[in-house]
Enzyme design. Structure first.
Site, PDB file in Angstrom:
ATOM      1  N   GLU A 100       0.842  -1.203   0.000  1.00  0.00           N
ATOM      2  CA  GLU A 100       0.000   0.000   0.000  1.00  0.00           C
ATOM      3  C   GLU A 100       0.883   1.262   0.000  1.00  0.00           C
ATOM      4  O   GLU A 100       0.660   2.183  -0.772  1.00  0.00           O
ATOM      5  CB  GLU A 100      -0.861  -0.050   1.268  1.00  0.00           C
ATOM      6  N   ASP A 121      -5.724  -1.618   8.731  1.00  0.00           N
ATOM      7  CA  ASP A 121      -6.574  -2.387   7.815  1.00  0.00           C
ATOM      8  C   ASP A 121      -6.000  -3.778   7.577  1.00  0.00           C
ATOM      9  O   ASP A 121      -6.702  -4.784   7.696  1.00  0.00           O
ATOM     10  CB  ASP A 121      -6.720  -1.659   6.472  1.00  0.00           C
TER      11      ASP A 121
HETATM   12  C1  GLA Z   1      -7.606   4.317   6.587  1.00  0.00           C
HETATM   13  C2  GLA Z   1      -6.175   3.809   6.698  1.00  0.00           C
HETATM   14  C3  GLA Z   1      -5.885   3.241   8.078  1.00  0.00           C
HETATM   15  C4  GLA Z   1      -6.294   4.237   9.173  1.00  0.00           C
HETATM   16  C5  GLA Z   1      -7.705   4.776   8.925  1.00  0.00           C
HETATM   17  C6  GLA Z   1      -8.076   5.872   9.881  1.00  0.00           C
HETATM   18  O1  GLA Z   1      -8.488   3.252   6.684  1.00  0.00           O
HETATM   19  O2  GLA Z   1      -5.939   2.802   5.736  1.00  0.00           O
HETATM   20  O3  GLA Z   1      -4.529   2.909   8.200  1.00  0.00           O
HETATM   21  O4  GLA Z   1      -5.368   5.277   9.273  1.00  0.00           O
HETATM   22  O5  GLA Z   1      -7.859   5.274   7.608  1.00  0.00           O
HETATM   23  O6  GLA Z   1      -8.158   5.394  11.178  1.00  0.00           O
END
Ligand code: GLA
Length: 394
Positions: free
Chosen positions: A163, A175
């Site tokens: 990513e 995530d």
């Molecule tokens: C996205 C990012 C995560 C996190 C959220 C906010 O989903 O991928 O890593 O920072 O935003 O909590």
């Protein structure tokens, strides 16, 4: 979801009678702990039953052939194990290509290619982490097809590296971690600094978690996300002139109040305030959930939204309309945005016998204010990325 139609589709697309092996990785919601992961704080996400399926058969040569049943019009993409460089034209296949490249760079032996069909049922653009889901389903696919011994946390870190470095999105680890480590009916409290985690059963008595999709396209998400990250980095740098801390997650709210004026810029102060208070709320939320103090848990969820709205400024009219309308409904324990914000989804914890009235009320108010309809799904909390067995439903 039944695998048989996907197996037939695989056989048709790749003109084979062989049966592929099947893999699944979920999407995720985050109960609380938003924009804390890249600040060295805690998050409290859970894997959901929507996700990405991958069906694959190993090949003898070095080719990889990718097909997505979500984009049949795009046909088959072909790559080679000898050329895994990011290419814009390779579209969505850059996610699995990135996983392959970094697995190989990590020393895992992958000498022959494969044919793979992907199919995802995570609502498009909903902010429920479809990209991390593709990364992790590729991770378990590689682990299984090539009989590799891959530490799960390492697989998660490789997903984040894809990513960040391959795709170029500067996200934290939440995530990939939620998707790699999910456990049915459990959320996980993760310390994003140490990667220590613990599971907590989601015992919500007679309540459902409803996911409400704003259906807003999230064009600005990435630039705003990066802007928040750098605001937090500047706040941290100011604090570090006097304090020996590694991340905002090292500070308690009390310490923040004591030292907040070290942060020169007022906006950056607000951003740091959110990150630090949200981290504290997230740790408390675990205790409340474990103790069955559902009202208190819901209250923290609401405070999280308020802080994301007022201090972190990542909500917007769509998410605010949903959360603020939800708070007024009967049978609602708590409601907030989930994920990066600026669109995407909200979640609400709603008493089962009020879910219908809840949805009607939100739909009416949202459509009146925003001009189009939201969508609703009842979240079911499932397992993390795994191999599937024929006939298994997920
Ligand atoms: C996205 C990012 C995560 C996190 C959220 C906010 O989903 O991928 O890593 O920072 O935003 O909590």
């Amino acid at each position: 979801m039944k695998l048989t139609p996907l197996i037939h589709r695989f056989q048709e697309v790749f003109e084979t009678e062989q049966k592929p092996q099947a893999f699944f990785a979920p999407g995720r919601i985050n109960l609380i702990g938003e924009h804390t992961d890249y600040n060295g704080g805690h998050v409290f996400p859970a894997a959901i039953s929507f996700g990405t399926y991958a069906l694959a058969i190993k090949r003898q040569d070095k080719k990889i052939r990718f097909y997505s049943d979500n984009f049949p019009e795009k046909g088959i993409f072909e790559s080679s194990l000898d050329d895994l460089i990011y290419q814009e034209d390779d579209d969505w296949t850059n996610y699995p290509k990135g996983m392959l490249l970094y697995f190989k760079e990590d020393g895992f032996s992958i000498e022959s290619g494969f044919d793979v069909l992907f199919y995802g049922n995570i609502p498009n653009g909903a902010g429920l982490s479809s990209s991390a889901s593709i990364e992790l389903v590729t991770g378990v696919l590689l682990e299984t097809l090539y009989q590799l011994d891959v530490d799960r946390v390492r697989m998660i870190q490789i997903g984040q590296k894809v990513e960040n470095q391959y795709i170029g999105v500067n996200s934290g680890i939440m995530d990939q971690f939620a998707i790699g480590m999910g456990k049915q009916d459990h959320a996980m409290l993760l310390d994003c600094d140490t990667l220590q985690y613990q599971y907590a059963p989601i015992k919500l008595a007679n309540h459902d978690i409803i996911i409400i999709n704003t259906n807003k396209r999230r064009e600005l998400t990435e630039s705003k996300y990066n802007e928040r990250r750098s605001e937090c980095e500047q706040a941290l740098a100011d604090l570090q002139k006097e304090l020996s801390i590694n991340s905002l997650g090292d500070l308690t709210p009390e310490q923040f109040e004591q030292y907040r004026t070290l942060i020169k810029n007022e906006t950056n102060q607000q951003r740091a305030k959110h990150a630090i208070y949200e981290n504290a709320r997230t740790i408390t939320a675990l205790d409340k959930l474990k103790a069955g103090e559902l009202q208190a848990f819901g209250e923290l969820v609401n405070q999280s939204h308020i802080s994301l709205r007022d201090d972190y400024e990542v909500t917007g009219i769509e998410l605010d309309t949903i959360a603020e309308t939800a708070w007024k409904q009967e049978g609602v324990l708590g409601a907030r945005m989930t994920g990066a914000g600026f669109g995407g989804c909200a979640i609400a914890i709603v008493e089962k016998n009020h879910t219908k009235a809840f949805q009607e009320a939100i739909e009416k108010e949202y459509t009146k204010i925003v001009g189009y309809e939201p969508s609703f799904y009842v979240a079911s909390i499932g397992d993390g990325a795994k191999s599937l067995h024929l006939g298994e439903e997920s």
